[in-house]
Design a protein around this motif. Structure first.
Motif, PDB file in Angstrom:
ATOM      1  N   VAL A 349      -5.616  11.366   2.157  1.00  0.00           N
ATOM      2  CA  VAL A 349      -6.281  10.304   2.945  1.00  0.00           C
ATOM      3  C   VAL A 349      -6.322   9.267   2.438  1.00  0.00           C
ATOM      4  CG1 VAL A 349      -8.029   9.663   4.382  1.00  0.00           C
ATOM      5  CG2 VAL A 349      -7.436  12.264   4.314  1.00  0.00           C
ATOM      6  N   TYR A 350      -6.283   7.956   3.210  1.00  0.00           N
ATOM      7  CA  TYR A 350      -6.048   6.749   2.396  1.00  0.00           C
ATOM      8  C   TYR A 350      -7.222   5.741   3.383  1.00  0.00           C
ATOM      9  CZ  TYR A 350      -1.914   8.181   0.487  1.00  0.00           C
ATOM     10  OH  TYR A 350      -0.509   8.712  -0.364  1.00  0.00           O
ATOM     11  N   ARG A 351      -7.627   4.925   2.789  1.00  0.00           N
ATOM     12  CA  ARG A 351      -8.721   4.000   3.520  1.00  0.00           C
ATOM     13  C   ARG A 351      -8.295   3.454   4.713  1.00  0.00           C
ATOM     14  NH1 ARG A 351     -13.868   4.096   3.199  1.00  0.00           N
ATOM     15  NH2 ARG A 351     -13.793   4.214   0.691  1.00  0.00           N
ATOM     16  N   VAL A 352      -6.952   2.938   4.693  1.00  0.00           N
ATOM     17  CA  VAL A 352      -6.300   2.564   5.909  1.00  0.00           C
ATOM     18  C   VAL A 352      -6.503   3.522   7.167  1.00  0.00           C
ATOM     19  CG1 VAL A 352      -4.034   3.464   5.506  1.00  0.00           C
ATOM     20  CG2 VAL A 352      -4.232   1.299   6.844  1.00  0.00           C
ATOM     21  N   GLN A 353      -6.462   4.814   6.832  1.00  0.00           N
ATOM     22  CA  GLN A 353      -6.691   5.634   7.924  1.00  0.00           C
ATOM     23  C   GLN A 353      -8.061   5.595   8.394  1.00  0.00           C
ATOM     24  OE1 GLN A 353      -4.796   8.797   5.401  1.00  0.00           O
ATOM     25  NE2 GLN A 353      -4.342   9.555   7.244  1.00  0.00           N
ATOM     26  N   LEU A 354      -9.088   5.559   7.499  1.00  0.00           N
ATOM     27  CA  LEU A 354     -10.366   5.357   8.136  1.00  0.00           C
ATOM     28  C   LEU A 354     -10.449   4.171   8.825  1.00  0.00           C
ATOM     29  CD1 LEU A 354     -12.413   6.481   4.861  1.00  0.00           C
ATOM     30  CD2 LEU A 354     -11.999   7.788   7.202  1.00  0.00           C
ATOM     31  N   SER A 355      -9.971   2.886   8.337  1.00  0.00           N
ATOM     32  CA  SER A 355     -10.131   1.692   8.972  1.00  0.00           C
ATOM     33  C   SER A 355      -9.384   1.747  10.488  1.00  0.00           C
ATOM     34  CB  SER A 355      -9.442   0.604   8.181  1.00  0.00           C
ATOM     35  OG  SER A 355      -9.985   0.451   6.833  1.00  0.00           O
ATOM     36  N   PHE A 356      -8.463   2.549  10.445  1.00  0.00           N
ATOM     37  CA  PHE A 356      -7.745   2.882  11.580  1.00  0.00           C
ATOM     38  C   PHE A 356      -8.708   3.566  12.753  1.00  0.00           C
ATOM     39  CE2 PHE A 356      -4.772   5.431  14.255  1.00  0.00           C
ATOM     40  CZ  PHE A 356      -4.219   4.412  15.066  1.00  0.00           C
ATOM     41  N   ILE A 357      -9.183   4.583  12.250  1.00  0.00           N
ATOM     42  CA  ILE A 357     -10.258   5.287  13.318  1.00  0.00           C
ATOM     43  C   ILE A 357     -11.187   4.288  13.578  1.00  0.00           C
ATOM     44  CG2 ILE A 357     -11.390   7.282  13.606  1.00  0.00           C
ATOM     45  CD1 ILE A 357      -9.690   8.656  11.746  1.00  0.00           C
ATOM     46  N   GLN A 358     -11.728   3.948  12.623  1.00  0.00           N
ATOM     47  CA  GLN A 358     -13.131   2.929  12.841  1.00  0.00           C
ATOM     48  C   GLN A 358     -13.087   1.965  13.934  1.00  0.00           C
ATOM     49  OE1 GLN A 358     -15.820   3.334  11.291  1.00  0.00           O
ATOM     50  NE2 GLN A 358     -16.993   1.904  12.337  1.00  0.00           N
ATOM     51  N   SER A 359     -11.471   1.083  14.064  1.00  0.00           N
ATOM     52  CA  SER A 359     -11.371   0.419  14.936  1.00  0.00           C
ATOM     53  C   SER A 359     -11.305   1.038  16.191  1.00  0.00           C
ATOM     54  CB  SER A 359      -9.969  -0.266  14.602  1.00  0.00           C
ATOM     55  OG  SER A 359      -8.835   0.419  14.700  1.00  0.00           O
ATOM     56  N   ARG A 360     -10.814   2.287  16.350  1.00  0.00           N
ATOM     57  CA  ARG A 360     -10.612   2.740  17.589  1.00  0.00           C
ATOM     58  C   ARG A 360     -12.127   2.804  18.107  1.00  0.00           C
ATOM     59  NH1 ARG A 360      -5.942   5.902  19.259  1.00  0.00           N
ATOM     60  NH2 ARG A 360      -4.330   4.797  18.395  1.00  0.00           N
ATOM     61  N   ILE A 361     -13.012   3.448  17.285  1.00  0.00           N
ATOM     62  CA  ILE A 361     -14.275   3.798  17.570  1.00  0.00           C
ATOM     63  C   ILE A 361     -15.012   2.496  17.970  1.00  0.00           C
ATOM     64  CG2 ILE A 361     -16.680   4.619  16.403  1.00  0.00           C
ATOM     65  CD1 ILE A 361     -15.025   6.440  14.604  1.00  0.00           C
ATOM     66  N   GLU A 362     -15.042   1.408  17.245  1.00  0.00           N
ATOM     67  CA  GLU A 362     -15.721   0.190  17.579  1.00  0.00           C
ATOM     68  C   GLU A 362     -15.192  -0.265  19.031  1.00  0.00           C
ATOM     69  OE1 GLU A 362     -18.199  -0.895  16.227  1.00  0.00           O
ATOM     70  OE2 GLU A 362     -18.216   0.796  14.647  1.00  0.00           O
ATOM     71  N   ARG A 363     -13.932  -0.249  19.360  1.00  0.00           N
ATOM     72  CA  ARG A 363     -13.455  -0.532  20.499  1.00  0.00           C
ATOM     73  C   ARG A 363     -14.108   0.127  21.554  1.00  0.00           C
ATOM     74  NH1 ARG A 363      -8.921   1.072  23.393  1.00  0.00           N
ATOM     75  NH2 ARG A 363      -8.099   2.336  21.618  1.00  0.00           N
ATOM     76  N   HIS A 364     -14.259   1.522  21.712  1.00  0.00           N
ATOM     77  CA  HIS A 364     -14.745   2.198  22.641  1.00  0.00           C
ATOM     78  C   HIS A 364     -16.379   1.761  22.661  1.00  0.00           C
ATOM     79  CE1 HIS A 364     -11.218   4.270  23.715  1.00  0.00           C
ATOM     80  NE2 HIS A 364     -10.941   4.418  22.518  1.00  0.00           N
TER      81      HIS A 364
END
Length: 638
Positions: A349-364
């Motif tokens: 797992v890479y940090r970019v994957q966490l950022s990718f999911i975090q962006s989805r969460i913040e948008r919702h």
């Protein structure tokens, strides 16, 4: 279909089971939506079942006579419909129980699966329970945003009852027919008998140049009587007059002198102002105004009732969307936490994957704030329409809609629906009444364009005496009479004003007829559009539901393969959860729009009040001068 790392026979078997499950869900859903508790719609259900079974496009009009029917929800909803709605889009208050029932059903299905070993069953059951326990904290935290200190569970029937009882909009409009009824009485009062009395005292003290003229005199006159206007235009007057005169004239034989008269007078127009139609025109116009005010009241109540139903379903939608988005955010947070643990453990797992999911969460999360506001707005909109003191806008009281949207196939006879609309639409009734008013206006203008020719007849009996008694005694002997017969003629040179008024009245009549024809076309258009909206929205129910079930299977399938969460697999997993959430919202939106469309068809036909069993109290009483309040059920005359 090929999945890396999976044997081909297993892949083919899984694909076959998935296809069978999808087809089974579609068949079960169709069976649920074809059922109806309304016996009037049995033929429509048979036609719909044949169409769905054959998977053919709907005919424009089914063979045979399909009578126009009142489009109304069934009195009792089918259990399968409630299960569909409550399982996929429950209210936030019911969401924990709905998720617990889903877990119980999933465990029951696992236990019934004979192809699984006990260890496999135990493993899958534990996974289901662990996922349930992981999801619930985030879901419970978010659905609390719709909680209020005081809450009330409200059915649509109760909302309608509160609206009819308390709505300020209805109350304000209910005075108009009573006001018009008072104007009818005012117009009729023109033909009431009128009692009149006059008194005059004329005292003179002036120099005189002759002994035949008095210097000082005093004349007192009293007159009283009754006059009445007849419907033919004749003025009838009966009066008695007593005159006392006193003077310093030396040649006056009787001083003071009492002179009394009994007077009967008739004045009848022969041209202008003659006839029942002209003289009763004002009464007929005010009666038509009263009927128009009642139709306008029905129209205003119809719009308020439709707005209440629309606001009710919009509140239901706003609340249940909260549940769908809460589940999505909880699922995304579970994935984020799992990846974060993998990252800390040094897995793939890479940090970019966490950022990718975090962006989805913040948008919702940002969207969730807007959705929460929408719930408050929907509650206030419904409260504003009901104006119920118990649910005042200033009180922090939450409303929980308890009714579920209808899923019922309908076959509508387009010709019958249009005929019903042309017979019941309030605007058409008002337009017809406007034509009648214009016709009366033409008759009045024609009469006013005639010359004035009135005949006058007056008959007088006189009496004279040194006091009032002797004067009246002589009057009663009927010895002295006066007869007056006269004609009055008047005609404007050129008669331009009355002729212009007549032309104006005829143009207004033609305008009213044209407006009525335009309204007919508009009503036909609106009913046809309302029918097409119903058909369109219902056709979207099936695909929306299959979207949800397919997304559920997609999410379950991606959840089963969590060994690798690289970028492609992560994208697929996130898309599956977002697709499931969007599918649920689309299904909910389709059901709400379908139910609003059903009500809108009744609104366009002008039968929404009858559909809701609403009558206008006082509409049948032409003398009622109190507010005409709409009531649910009962007799309008009560």
């Amino acid at each position: 279909m090929y999945l890396p790392g999976w044997p081909k026979p297993v892949v083919y078997l899984a694909a076959s089971l998935l296809l069978m499950q999808v087809l089974g869900c579609e068949s079960a859903f169709r069976g649920a939506r074809e059922s109806s508790a309304n016996p009037q719609g049995r033929r429509a259900q048979m036609v719909a079942a044949a169409r769905l079974a054959a998977e053919e496009p709907a005919a424009t009009r089914p063979a045979g006579d399909v009578p126009s029917r009142m489009v109304a929800p069934a009195t009792t909803q089918q259990v399968s419909q409630e299960e569909i709605i409550d399982r996929q889009i429950p209210d936030p208050k019911d969401l924990p129980d709905a998720l617990k029932r889903q877990l119980d059903r999933a465990i029951e299905e696992i236990n019934r699966n004979d192809r699984l070993t006990p260890d496999q069953k135990a493993q899958q059951i534990n996974e289901k329970k662990a996922n349930y326990e992981a999801r619930m904290p985030g879901i419970l935290k978010r659905i609390k945003v719709v909680d209020r200190p005081d809450e009330i569970r409200l059915s649509f029937a109760d909302a309608m009852r509160r609206t009819l009882t308390n709505s300020y909009g209805i109350a304000a409009q209910s005075y108009n027919p009573a006001i018009e009824t008072a104007r009818v009485v005012e117009a009729e009062a023109r033909f009431d008998e009128v009692f009149f009395a006059n008194f005059q005292n004329n005292k003179q003290d002036r120099p005189s140049s002759s002994q035949l003229e008095s210097n000082n005199s005093e004349v007192r006159t009293i007159e009283s009587g009754i006059r009445k206007m007849l419907s033919t235009g004749m003025q009838v007057q009966v009066s008695y007059a007593l005159n006392r005169s006193q003077t310093d004239l030396v040649f006056q034989t009787l001083n003071p002198t009492y002179f009394n008269s009994f007077i009967v007078q008739f004045q009848q127009p022969l041209l202008r102002g003659f006839g029942l139609d002209y003289n009763r025109a004002e009464i007929e116009l005010t009666k038509l105004d009263r009927e128009m005010s009642i139709e306008k009241l029905r129209r205003d109540v119809r719009e308020i009732v439709f707005n209440v139903e629309q606001a009710y379903w919009q509140l239901l939608q706003a609340r249940r969307v909260i549940g769908a988005v809460s589940q999505l955010l909880s699922d995304l947070e579970i994935i984020y936490n799992d990846l974060e643990k993998r990252l800390q453990a040094g897995y793939d797992v890479y940090r970019v994957q966490l950022s990718f999911i975090q962006s989805r969460i913040e948008r919702h999360e940002a969207e969730f704030v807007t959705l929460t506001k929408r719930v408050r707005d929907a509650e206030d909109a419904l409260k504003r329409l009901m104006n119920d003191p118990e649910l005042d806008l200033s009180k922090n009281v939450g409303i929980i809609p308890v009714d579920v949207p209808l899923i019922e196939p309908l076959i509508l006879d387009q010709i019958g629906e249009i005929a019903a609309g042309l017979a019941n639409r309030e605007e058409l009734h008002e337009a017809k009444l406007a034509i009648e008013k214009a016709q009366i206006g033409v008759g009045v203008a024609k009469n006013q364009a005639l010359p004035k020719l009135d005949v006058l007849f007056r008959y007088v009996v006189d009496g004279l005496g040194s006091n009032a008694d002797r004067a009246f005694s002589q009057l009663s002997e009927n010895d002295f009479h006066e007869y007056v017969v006269g004609l009055q003629f008047e005609w404007p040179i050129g008669n331009r004003g009355p002729e212009a008024k007549l032309r104006q009245a005829r143009l207004q009549q033609a305008q009213a007829i044209a407006a009525h024809r335009d309204l007919i076309e508009n009503v036909i258009l609106e009913i046809q559009q309302a029918i097409r909206v119903i058909e369109s929205e219902y056709e979207q129910v099936g695909p929306s539901y299959r979207w949800v079930t397919s997304s559920e299977e997609w999410a379950d399938a991606t959840k089963a393969r969590q060994e690798r969460r690289d970028a492609p697999n992560l994208q697929i997993e996130l898309d599956s959860y977002e697709s499931l959430s969007m599918g649920r919202r689309q299904l909910l939106d389709t059901l709400v729009r379908y139910n609003v469309a059903l009500s809108n068809l009744e609104r366009q036909k002008g039968t929404l009040l009858e559909y809701n069993n609403i009558v206008i109290r006082g509409a049948e009483d032409p003398r009622q001068m109190t507010p005409y309040r709409p009531v649910q059920g009962g007799n309008a005359a009560q």
